[in-house]
Design a protein around this motif. Structure first.
Motif, mmCIF file in Angstrom:
data_model
loop_
_atom_site.group_PDB
_atom_site.id
_atom_site.type_symbol
_atom_site.label_atom_id
_atom_site.label_comp_id
_atom_site.label_asym_id
_atom_site.label_seq_id
_atom_site.Cartn_x
_atom_site.Cartn_y
_atom_site.Cartn_z
ATOM 1 N N GLN A 21 -16.765 -19.797 1.570
ATOM 2 C CA GLN A 21 -18.092 -19.348 1.935
ATOM 3 C C GLN A 21 -18.267 -18.865 3.076
ATOM 4 O O GLN A 21 -19.005 -17.694 3.231
ATOM 5 N N THR A 22 -17.615 -19.380 4.287
ATOM 6 C CA THR A 22 -17.778 -19.130 5.450
ATOM 7 C C THR A 22 -16.991 -17.650 5.795
ATOM 8 O O THR A 22 -17.550 -16.843 6.351
ATOM 9 N N GLY B 265 -19.013 -15.041 4.100
ATOM 10 C CA GLY B 265 -20.305 -14.586 4.863
ATOM 11 C C GLY B 265 -19.892 -13.753 6.194
ATOM 12 O O GLY B 265 -20.414 -12.862 6.726
ATOM 13 N N TYR B 266 -18.915 -14.194 6.835
ATOM 14 C CA TYR B 266 -18.140 -13.635 7.959
ATOM 15 C C TYR B 266 -17.698 -12.263 7.609
ATOM 16 O O TYR B 266 -18.125 -11.206 8.491
ATOM 17 N N GLN C 182 -18.916 -10.046 5.372
ATOM 18 C CA GLN C 182 -20.111 -9.320 5.127
ATOM 19 C C GLN C 182 -20.988 -8.991 6.255
ATOM 20 O O GLN C 182 -21.732 -8.181 6.010
ATOM 21 N N SER C 183 -20.559 -9.610 7.447
ATOM 22 C CA SER C 183 -21.340 -9.497 8.646
ATOM 23 C C SER C 183 -20.698 -8.222 9.209
ATOM 24 O O SER C 183 -21.133 -7.705 10.325
#
Length: 207
Positions: A133-134, A137-138, A140-141
């Motif tokens: 998940q991390t 998310g990373y 996608q940023s």
């Protein structure tokens, strides 16, 4: 920042702010639980499985679901009107990657599939270990130029899925039907009370 960027930023941060009237009016029209509505951005295949994705993300229960407020049509219009050309390319490519992975998993085209199969694939990309998940998310940023080559397909697919989810939530909570039937709604608000215990509030308020 121009108007397009402002509205899109509000949408993707789940802001409870009404967007352009021509877009939001879709949310106030009669519910159309079919795949025959005239899309302006989605192709026929996308129209089919985005409709199912909306129903998976916001199913109807004792409250209205995403299809009850025409979210597929809303997402279609928002994607067409708010995304820059490069974002549209990533969106379309991510959509195709998701469709191809569906075919690899189930052996049939996603445009002819049922909701249960789409739900199974969709869930598999969000039922992740915390480390994964991390990582998602990373990535996608980051802008796509900074994404490692081996991660580009996943990046585009998640960008597509996150956009669908974000726009669905934005459209849902800015619709008149949800504002009046699900959230607290007071057409003639009274005095402003800055500090109220959460236990006394109940549902969120329509703004």
């Amino acid at each position: 920042m121009n108007r397009r960027e402002t509205i899109k930023g509000l949408a993707l941060s789940f802001g409870y702010v009404v967007a352009a009237p021509t877009v939001v009016s879709v949310l106030e029209s009669c519910s159309a639980r079919s795949e025959t509505w005239p899309a302006i951005y989605f192709d026929k295949k996308e129209q089919h499985f985005v409709t199912h994705l909306v129903d998976i993300i916001l199913p109807a229960t004792d409250t209205p679901g995403g299809l009850d407020v025409n979210l597929p049509q809303f997402i279609d219009m928002m994607s067409h009107d708010m995304f820059r050309p490069e974002e549209k390319n990533i969106f379309k490519e991510g959509s195709e990657i998701f469709a191809n992975r569906f075919k690899e998993k189930f052996g049939n085209n996603i445009g002819e599939s049922g909701k249960d199969e789409i739900a199974e694939l969709f869930a598999s990309y969000f039922d992740l270990e915390p480390e994964e998940q991390t990582k998602v998310g990373y990535l996608q940023s980051k802008p796509i130029e900074e994404v490692p080559m081996e991660e580009v397909d996943n990046y585009k697919m998640y960008k597509f899925l996150f956009n669908i989810r974000s726009l669905a939530l934005f459209g849902y909570f800015t619709s008149e039907k949800v504002g009046k039937e699900v959230l607290n709604f007071d057409p003639i608000p009274g005095r402003y009370v800055p500090c109220v215990p959460v236990s006394e509030i109940g549902n969120a308020w329509t703004i």
